[in-house]
Enzyme design. Structure first.
Site, PDB file in Angstrom:
ATOM      1  N   ASN A  20     -51.968  11.465  10.217  1.00  9.04           N
ATOM      2  CA  ASN A  20     -53.286  10.696  10.129  1.00  9.04           C
ATOM      3  C   ASN A  20     -53.386  10.066  11.411  1.00  9.04           C
ATOM      4  O   ASN A  20     -52.985   9.185  12.013  1.00  9.04           O
ATOM      5  CB  ASN A  20     -52.998   8.975   9.221  1.00  9.04           C
ATOM      6  CG  ASN A  20     -53.783   8.216   9.656  1.00  9.04           C
ATOM      7  OD1 ASN A  20     -54.924   8.411  10.034  1.00  9.04           O
ATOM      8  ND2 ASN A  20     -53.384   6.640   9.406  1.00  9.04           N
ATOM      9  N   HIS A  56     -46.153  11.935  10.838  1.00  8.66           N
ATOM     10  CA  HIS A  56     -45.297  10.848  10.184  1.00  8.66           C
ATOM     11  C   HIS A  56     -44.111  11.254   9.383  1.00  8.66           C
ATOM     12  O   HIS A  56     -44.160  11.698   8.333  1.00  8.66           O
ATOM     13  CB  HIS A  56     -46.413   9.976   9.236  1.00  8.66           C
ATOM     14  CG  HIS A  56     -47.185   9.314   9.982  1.00  8.66           C
ATOM     15  ND1 HIS A  56     -47.081   7.888  10.716  1.00  8.66           N
ATOM     16  CD2 HIS A  56     -48.451   9.610  10.105  1.00  8.66           C
ATOM     17  CE1 HIS A  56     -48.044   7.559  11.131  1.00  8.66           C
ATOM     18  NE2 HIS A  56     -49.081   8.739  11.146  1.00  8.66           N
ATOM     19  N   CYS A  77     -46.700   9.168  16.379  1.00  7.66           N
ATOM     20  CA  CYS A  77     -47.947   9.266  16.260  1.00  7.66           C
ATOM     21  C   CYS A  77     -48.762   8.590  17.397  1.00  7.66           C
ATOM     22  O   CYS A  77     -48.513   9.210  18.776  1.00  7.66           O
ATOM     23  CB  CYS A  77     -48.437   8.820  14.827  1.00  7.66           C
ATOM     24  SG  CYS A  77     -50.203   9.623  14.328  1.00  7.66           S
ATOM     25  N   GLU A 127     -41.549   9.781   8.252  1.00  3.26           N
ATOM     26  CA  GLU A 127     -41.191   8.928   7.197  1.00  3.26           C
ATOM     27  C   GLU A 127     -42.162   9.018   5.868  1.00  3.26           C
ATOM     28  O   GLU A 127     -41.604   9.088   4.762  1.00  3.26           O
ATOM     29  CB  GLU A 127     -41.422   7.374   7.727  1.00  3.26           C
ATOM     30  CG  GLU A 127     -42.713   6.934   7.642  1.00  3.26           C
ATOM     31  CD  GLU A 127     -43.626   7.620   8.679  1.00  3.26           C
ATOM     32  OE1 GLU A 127     -42.956   8.161   9.759  1.00  3.26           O
ATOM     33  OE2 GLU A 127     -45.077   7.123   8.941  1.00  3.26           O
TER      34      GLU A 127
END
Ligand SMILES: NC(=O)CC[C@H](N)C(=O)O
Length: 353
Positions: A283, A322, A241, A324
């Site tokens: 995000n 992301h 990100c 994860e």
């Protein structure tokens, strides 16, 4: 019902029900995520932003701290159609103003048309529209938070003892699950401050340099960019990100602010090599516009923005989303296997020397 007010750039003032009292300001953004509210609310990437949930009911499976991505709530305030008592209590204890009984469809429509906007909030018994407007007047845009890394980063190195590969993780606001995803795969991780120097990294003697996610404009992370400049070619580099954005900028690329960003848990990403599409958690409000010395290997299906950058020659691997992704989807967890494999190349090179 105790009233609460939301003042948005352009003169709009919305009224809702106070669920956690206080005043706050921040850039108003929305997420379409229908699950993972504990993770979103503790993701440091949301610092200095007011988070609107477009999904109408938030909190229906309670609040458990084992799901937290950091030690505390990160957005400056929270808006929703309906927040459960569990979430309202959590935000009240955290001192983060929240309000519900708001038509979040209006908020999202406004943001989609106008882009992310400055916002002021006043909630609770003493709230007034004027108090919300005062907050709005003092609100800065995300790019104006020039030292935002200082608000979200560790200040001293933190070592997580694990397996054989050494990873130096530059903490620009790292989510906890990035650290655990690396530890789970046999890495030892040393988390370094966002303004770590090349010597700080050398002291760790890592097999790989990893740049984390984080809030705000990647242009404000000069020290991290300098680390990429310094170590590219000598150490493999990975990023997630904000990490992808900083790496791209360091290697001749550029970034820009998006209109309203990507925030949600079902953003489709196409891998250009396999032509496979995976669902991802995202995000971010900035995007890479030019990849510089890197190749774009994955793109967002909705708007073609770069989602994955790589260079075999330089040993660089980054993702805009992301991988994860707690609570999921976990379609792209194999990114961390690739990162560990990349870390392994340093050992192979060292043995060959
Ligand atoms: N999650 C992140 O790392 C966000 C990156 C950056 N702050 C952005 O908004 O684009």
């Amino acid at each position: 019902m105790t009233e609460a007010y939301v003042a948005i750039e352009g003169g709009i003032v919305l009224t809702g029900r106070s669920r956690a009292p206080g005043t706050a300001r921040g850039e108003l953004v929305f997420t379409t995520a229908y699950t993972g509210y504990e993770e979103s609310l503790t993701d440091p990437s949301y610092a200095q932003q007011i988070l609107t949930f477009s999904y109408p009911l938030i909190g229906n499976y309670g609040v458990r701290d084992e799901r937290f991505e950091s030690s505390h709530v990160q957005p400056t305030a929270v808006l929703a159609r309906e927040l459960t008592d569990d979430v309202a209590e959590w935000l009240t204890e955290a001192g983060v103003p929240a309000l519900d009984r708001l038509d979040t469809r209006d908020v999202v429509t406004e943001l989609r048309e106008e882009g992310a906007m400055k916002c002021g909030i006043a909630a609770g018994p003493d709230a007034s529209p004027e108090a919300a407007r005062e907050q709005l007047e003092q609100c800065k845009g995300m790019s104006e938070h020039v030292d935002i890394g200082a608000d979200v980063s560790v200040t001293e190195p933190v070592r997580h003892e694990g397996g054989e590969y050494e990873i130096a993780l530059i903490d620009c606001g790292a989510k906890g699950s990035i650290v655990s995803s690396l530890l789970d795969r046999g890495a030892s991780v040393t988390v370094l401050p966002y303004d770590a120097t090349p010597d700080d990294v050398r002291e760790v003697d890592p097999d790989l340099l990893f740049l984390s996610n984080g809030p705000g404009d990647p242009a404000n992370f000069d020290a991290a960019q300098e680390l990429v400049d310094t170590f590219v070619g000598d150490l493999p580099i990975a990023g997630i990100c904000l990490g992808q954005q900083v790496v791209a900028r360091a290697l001749g690329g550029s970034t820009e602010k998006m209109a309203f960003g990507h925030r949600g848990v079902n953003q489709p990403v196409r891998d250009l090599d396999s032509d496979r599409v995976v669902m991802t958690t995202q995000n971010h409000g900035y995007a890479v516009t030019e990849p510089g010395e890197l190749d774009v290997t994955q793109i967002n299906v909705n708007d073609d923005t770069p989602e994955g950058l790589e260079s075999d020659d330089l040993g660089v691997l980054t993702r805009q989303y992301h991988p994860e992704a707690n609570p999921g989807p976990h379609d792209s967890l194999d990114f961390f296997d690739d990162v560990l494999e990349l870390a392994g190349t340093t050992r192979v090179a060292a043995t060959a020397d």
